[in-house]
Design an enzyme around this catalytic site. Structure first.
Site: not given
Length: 486
Positions: A243-246
């Site tokens: 996800s974009k969080r990674d």
RNA sequence: GGCCCCAUCGUCUAGUGGCCAAGGACAUCACCCUCUCAAGGUGGAGACACGGGUUCGAAUCCCGUUGGGGCUGCCA
């Protein structure tokens, strides 16, 4: 069979991340192998959260990887009139119904129900289309839809588990499934190759596709359904979908660290697929020739930066010295602006001090010692900055060495007279060490630290030769002074 | 909860019923080479989730269990 048409259809909600790059690569390989067309389509129907400028990033990342689209980018946001035609046809055929339910009302009604999802409250209310009313697709109550998938085989979805899903927002804007299907029809897409996360929505798309056929949405009559291929997810260390969080996900960041496009592309191809034979380091020609969607692995894959880095090192070592020097240029002697959207960190020296001749001379030794291009400046910085940056832990080793003063003093004397050539310097130093009862390994360390500021680096004697006698002597004296009286 | 997908060394994978006492690559360990560090060379350790079937024979086929994941939004 005619040439395939495939598409890579990212939504521009961030930079191109590695998962998207892999999906794009498999599409591209498939197209190149069969002389097909690779379309780039930007899925930006959700105007709320899309940024037009991200399209440029996607384009430049694809270009870096050598995957220029044959058609596109085509923005869905520019095709709303097309969707409107499809929506009107669907509405006229009775495939859709209007719904004014609010989310919380639906939730309240279905809280204790066995079959979650929309309860069909508006299905028979006969509401007119209009402001504030979404359009839902009338999903069949019985039967099932089978997705024919090149990597997974036939996957059956019972209609009983499918709700009447929304395909047009109450604002009149189409939702992803609808826009996706209309586009694939308009663009004559023959193979839909995308992430496995889209597999569960595929039956909805198929149903919509068939409804569009029945509604006679296009003049030409029914359109053949594309072949599907759902690729395994790329996951993080926790085995969750990326996800974009990674962190460390943007393709651009790999480019900026000095990964080579060939290495990056090669590594991407290894995620979920492997070339025949034992070799993993394979060129793009082999990739194009050997790639088979049917052979794509079914299980999710973890993006292993260590393996990527190793591959990158192999590709770097394979470069000729000239190619290597050219590749490192943005990191050691940057032009402005940098080519291809590359954003390399500036070198830790005054550009005026950089000497291309010196760098080229040491480059072969550097080439086997780096895995990323961005590691190069730190390895050669002592050549190009007069005020040496002394690593504290390196200097501590010198201070802890009881003979350090003798070695440096001896080197100073010997180097004043010695022929200034790497091999002579080597012999001289070894001889100096023998006089002190030290081997070559031990002898070079204080000298290396005094001259380069570090305990590790390129071969010492070649470095000394390149630095020149005067500069080396100056640094030895400075170190001696810093060491203080023995 | 429902629907769907998945399951070989730590990681990426080869394997499509006998060639598998499971091969390769990364990572890891040891040794060699060596002016440091790399690179290179050699070697080691390391996996078929579990249980039932089917079969003369199963990592490979079937069923179940367990475990993981995806979807379940008027996001894509």
């Amino acid at each position: 069979m005619s040439a395939p048409r495939v598409r890579f259809a990212p939504s521009p909600t961030g930079e191109l991340h590695v998962g998207g790059a892999r999906t794009s690569l498999f599409n591209w390989l498939f197209a190149r192998q069969r002389g097909g067309i690779f379309v780039l389509r930007i899925e930006d129907t959700d105007t709320e959260r899309n940024r037009p400028e991200w399209v440029d990033g996607i384009l430049s990342a694809l270009s870096w990887l050598g995957m220029e689209p044959d058609e596109g980018p085509i923005l869905q946001s520019s095709r709303f009139d097309r969707y409107q035609v499809a929506i009107d046809a669907l509405w006229a055929s009775g495939a859709l119904y209007a719904c004014d339910c609010r989310r919380e009302d639906v939730d309240a009604r279905t809280r204790h129900s066995d079959t979650p999802g929309y309860d069909g409250h508006c299905a028979e209310r006969g509401l007119a289309r209009g402001e504030g009313r979404a359009l839902r697709f009338r999903a069949p109550a019985e039967g099932s839809t089978v997705v024919r998938d090149l990597v997974r085989g036939a996957v059956t979805f019972p209609h009983a588990s499918m709700e009447d899903f929304v395909c047009v927002k109450s604002s009149g804007q189409p939702l992803f499934v609808l826009a996706n299907v209309v586009d694939d029809r308009d663009m004559a897409i023959s193979h839909v190759i995308r992430g496995e996360d889209l597999l569960p929505t595929t039956p909805k798309g198929i149903l919509l596709w068939q409804a569009l056929d029945r509604a006679g949405a296009e003049a030409g009559g029914p359109i053949e359904l594309p072949v599907f291929a759902h690729l395994p997810m790329l996951v993080n260390a926790q085995r969750k979908k990326l996800s974009k969080r990674d962190a460390h996900l943007a393709v651009e960041s790999y480019r900026d660290q000095g990964y080579l496009a060939v290495a990056f592309r090669n590594y991407l191809a290894l995620l979920g697929w492997s070339p025949p034979g034992q070799a993993e380091k394979v060129g793009v020609d082999t990739l194009i020739r050997e790639f088979r969607l049917e052979d794509v692995h079914h299980a999710p894959a973890f993006f292993d930066v260590k393996k990527l880095a190793h591959l990158n090192g192999e590709y770097i070592r394979e470069l000729s010295v000239e190619q290597f020097v050219a590749a490192v240029k943005p990191w050691v002697a940057p032009d402005s602006p940098a080519p291809g959207g590359l954003s390399a960190a500036p070198p830790p020296w005054d550009p005026q001090q950089f000497d291309p001749a010196v760098f080229s001379a040491i480059a072969p030794a550097v080439q086997t010692r780096v895995v990323l291009l961005e590691e190069v400046p730190a390895m050669v910085d002592f050549f190009f900055r007069p005020e040496l940056e002394m690593a504290p832990e390196a200097w501590r080793r010198v201070e802890a060495d009881p003979q350090a003063g003798e070695v440096l003093t001896g080197a100073l004397a010997a180097y004043e007279a010695c022929e200034w050539q790497a091999e002579r310097l080597h012999e001289t130093t070894v001889a100096l060490g023998e006089g002190l009862g030290r081997n070559g390994r031990k002898t070079q360390e204080p000298i290396r630290v005094a001259v380069t500021g570090r305990t590790v680096g390129p071969p010492l004697f070649e470095s000394l030769e390149l630095l020149g006698r005067d500069e080396v002597l100056r640094r030895l004296r400075a170190a001696l002074e810093r060491l203080g009286p023995a």
